[in-house]
Design an enzyme around this catalytic site. Structure first.
Site, PDB file in Angstrom:
ATOM      1  N   SER A 210       0.791  -1.229   0.000  1.00  0.00           N
ATOM      2  CA  SER A 210       0.000   0.000   0.000  1.00  0.00           C
ATOM      3  C   SER A 210       0.822   1.277   0.000  1.00  0.00           C
ATOM      4  O   SER A 210       0.311   2.326  -0.373  1.00  0.00           O
ATOM      5  CB  SER A 210      -0.941   0.013   1.207  1.00  0.00           C
ATOM      6  OG  SER A 210      -0.198   0.014   2.419  1.00  0.00           O
ATOM      7  N   HIS A 238      -5.257  -4.615  -1.623  1.00  0.00           N
ATOM      8  CA  HIS A 238      -5.122  -3.532  -2.599  1.00  0.00           C
ATOM      9  C   HIS A 238      -5.113  -4.049  -4.038  1.00  0.00           C
ATOM     10  O   HIS A 238      -4.778  -3.290  -4.954  1.00  0.00           O
ATOM     11  CB  HIS A 238      -3.865  -2.725  -2.314  1.00  0.00           C
ATOM     12  CG  HIS A 238      -3.968  -1.900  -1.071  1.00  0.00           C
ATOM     13  ND1 HIS A 238      -4.525  -0.640  -1.050  1.00  0.00           N
ATOM     14  CD2 HIS A 238      -3.616  -2.187   0.212  1.00  0.00           C
ATOM     15  CE1 HIS A 238      -4.494  -0.167   0.186  1.00  0.00           C
ATOM     16  NE2 HIS A 238      -3.952  -1.086   0.966  1.00  0.00           N
ATOM     17  N   LYS A 268     -12.302  -1.425  -0.275  1.00  0.00           N
ATOM     18  CA  LYS A 268     -11.510  -0.654  -1.231  1.00  0.00           C
ATOM     19  C   LYS A 268     -12.214  -0.682  -2.584  1.00  0.00           C
ATOM     20  O   LYS A 268     -13.159   0.065  -2.804  1.00  0.00           O
ATOM     21  CB  LYS A 268     -10.088  -1.195  -1.253  1.00  0.00           C
ATOM     22  CG  LYS A 268      -9.393  -0.988   0.110  1.00  0.00           C
ATOM     23  CD  LYS A 268      -8.023  -1.557   0.154  1.00  0.00           C
ATOM     24  CE  LYS A 268      -7.333  -1.223   1.478  1.00  0.00           C
ATOM     25  NZ  LYS A 268      -7.999  -1.757   2.672  1.00  0.00           N
TER      26      LYS A 268
END
Length: 418
Positions: A210, A238, A268
Site C-alpha cells: 500500500s 489492494h 476498497k
C-alpha cells in the site's frame, strides 16, 4: 469494583486522579505534536472523487468549505461508493433483511446475502469456499491467530494487521527482505537447519503493497514455499477487484491453485466494508469455528454485504478497471515527465520526495489548489523516503487528472522540487 476505586470530587479529585496509576495523555499528545506525528480527523461530505472537507470539529458538527476537493487519497479505486447500483443493493438489503446482522454469524447473524457474497467471492478467487469478516483488519488478525503456526515468515513491509496478527499467535515470527525471493529462501533454509522438522510454517505477504505500490513476486514465492512444503497466505487487499474477472494478482498470474489462503477486503475496490478469506472447505470450516474475531463479532451488516456483492458484479462485468488503469498511466506519465520520481507498478503512485518537511509542504500546497494527496513520512515509511501517495480512481475524469497534474507542477516549482 469500578465504583469503589475513586470517591473524590472537584479540583481535589482531579489532583488525586493525577497521582493515581493512570495516563497523562496530554504529555503523549504533546510528544506526538513535537514529532509532527499528531493526526486529526477530516470529515468529508461524501466518499467520492470530489468532496467538500471540513477541519476537525472535535465534538461539534463539521463546517464544510465552499470548494470541492479533488480526492487522490482514497482506496475507492473503482469509484463505486456513489454508484447507484451499489447504493440500491445496500438499500434493498436494509429494507428486506435489516440494517444490521444483530448477532454473531454463529448465532442468528448469518443471512442469505452473506452466503451469496461468499459464493461469488469463492468463484472469483477460484476456491472451494470463502468467509466474510466485519473488516479486513480483523480478518488477518483472526486467520493468523486461529492457525497459530509454529513459525510465521513475513515480508518486512506487510500491513499492520498482519504484524498484529503475528503478535497474537504463539509463533516465532521471521522477517525476510521486502519482495526478495532469495532472502525468503535463505530464511527458510536457515530455519530448516535449526528448527524442528515437524514445525508448521506459514509464509505471509501482501500482493500489492500500500505504500510502495509494488507487487510481490508471487510465482517465485510459490515455488519456494512448495520446496519447503509450507503454507502461503496472500493479502490481496489492494488488488482485489482490479484484475481479470474481479480478481487480484493471484488470479492475474494464474496462481489460485498454488496459494493456500487468499485474503482481501471489501472496503476498497468493492466500496463497502468488511474482509474475506478464501480457500479450501476445511480452511473455512476451521476458521468459522476458531477465528475469535469472527466467532465473537456481530456479522457484517447486510447492506454492506449486498453493496460489496453488487460492486463485485460490476467489477467482473464492466470496464471500471480498464478506466482505472488508463487514469493511472496518464498520471504516472505526467508526473514523471515533470521530473518527479514515481515508484511502484500499480494503481498506487508513490511520488518520492525524500525529505519529510518538503513532503508535507508539498501536501499543503496541493491542498491549497484543492487536490488532496497525502504526504507519508516516517515512521509510516522508511527514513529518507517521505512521499506523496497518489491514488486515482476510475471515476476521475480527464479534467480531474489534468487538474491534479497542474497542481503538482505549480506546487513543485513553488517549492523548488522540480
Amino acid at each position: 469494583m469500578y465504583g469503589d476505586t475513586y470517591h473524590g470530587t472537584g479540583s481535589n479529585a482531579e489532583a488525586d486522579r493525577d497521582n493515581k496509576r493512570g495516563f497523562d495523555l496530554s504529555v503523549r499528545l504533546a510528544e506526538r505534536e513535537q514529532q509532527t506525528l499528531k493526526r486529526n480527523l477530516t470529515p468529508v461530505d461524501q466518499v467520492a472523487a470530489c468532496s467538500h472537507m471540513a477541519p476537525d470539529p472535535k465534538g461539534l458538527p463539521p463546517e464544510y468549505g465552499d470548494e470541492n476537493q479533488l480526492v487522490f487519497a482514497a482506496n475507492n479505486y473503482l469509484g463505486l461508493t456513489v454508484d447507484k447500483r451499489v447504493q440500491q443493493a445496500a438499500a434493498t438489503a436494509a429494507r428486506e433483511i435489516g440494517t444490521g446482522a444483530g448477532a454473531s454469524r454463529l448465532v442468528t447473524g448469518d443471512t442469505q446475502i452473506h452466503r451469496a457474497l461468499e459464493r461469488d467471492i469463492a468463484e472469483t478467487k477460484n476456491t472451494e469456499r470463502s468467509l466474510v469478516f466485519s473488516s479486513g483488519y480483523v480478518t488477518n488478525v483472526g486467520v493468523l491467530s486461529a492457525l497459530n503456526p509454529d513459525v510465521i515468515i513475513s515480508d518486512e513491509l506487510n500491513h499492520a494487521s498482519i504484524i498484529d496478527g503475528c503478535r497474537l499467535t504463539n509463533a516465532e515470527t521471521l522477517v525476510y527482505d521486502h519482495c526478495d525471493p532469495e532472502s525468503l529462501h535463505v530464511t527458510l533454509e536457515q530455519r530448516a537447519r535449526e528448527g524442528n522438522s515437524d514445525e508448521s510454517w506459514l509464509i505471509v505477504t501482501d500482493s500489492v503493497f500500500s505504500m510502495d505500490g509494488d507487487i510481490a513476486p508471487l510465482r517465485k514465492i510459490c515455488t519456494i514455499v512448495e520446496e519447503f512444503d509450507a503454507w502461503l497466505m496472500v493479502d490481496e487487499a489492494h488488488a482485489t477487484g482490479l484484475y481479470e474477472d474481479g480478481g487480484g494478482i493471484v488470479q492475474h498470474e494464474g496462481l489460485s491453485d498454488r496459494i493456500h489462503i487468499q485474503m482481501g477486503t471489501l472496503s476498497k475496490a468493492f466500496a463497502s466494508q468488511g474482509g474475506y478469506v478464501a480457500g479450501s472447505e476445511d480452511l473455512i470450516e476451521y476458521l468459522l469455528n476458531a477465528a475469535r474475531s469472527f466467532v465473537f463479532s456481530t456479522g457484517l451488516a447486510p447492506p454492506a454485504a449486498a453493496a460489496a456483492r453488487e460492486a463485485l458484479s460490476i467489477a467482473r462485468s464492466g470496464d471500471r478497471s480498464a478506466q482505472l488503469w488508463r487514469n493511472v498511466e496518464w498520471l504516472r506519465d505526467g508526473l514523471e515527465e515533470m521530473g518527479y520520481e514515481v515508484w511502484g507498478e500499480t494503481q498506487i503512485l508513490p511520488v518520492i520526495i525524500g525529505n519529510r518537511e518538503d513532503t508535507m509542504a508539498l501536501d499543503d500546497r496541493l491542498r491549497e489548489q484543492n487536490v488532496v494527496a497525502p504526504g507519508m513520512r516516517p515512521p509510516t515509511v522508511p527514513e529518507g523516503t517521505s512521499r506523496i501517495r497518489v491514488a486515482p480512481m476510475a471515476s476521475h475524469t480527464n479534467e480531474d487528472i489534468d487538474r491534479c497534474l497542474t497542481a503538482f507542477r505549480k506546487a513543485g516549482r513553488d517549492l523548488d522540487l522540480l
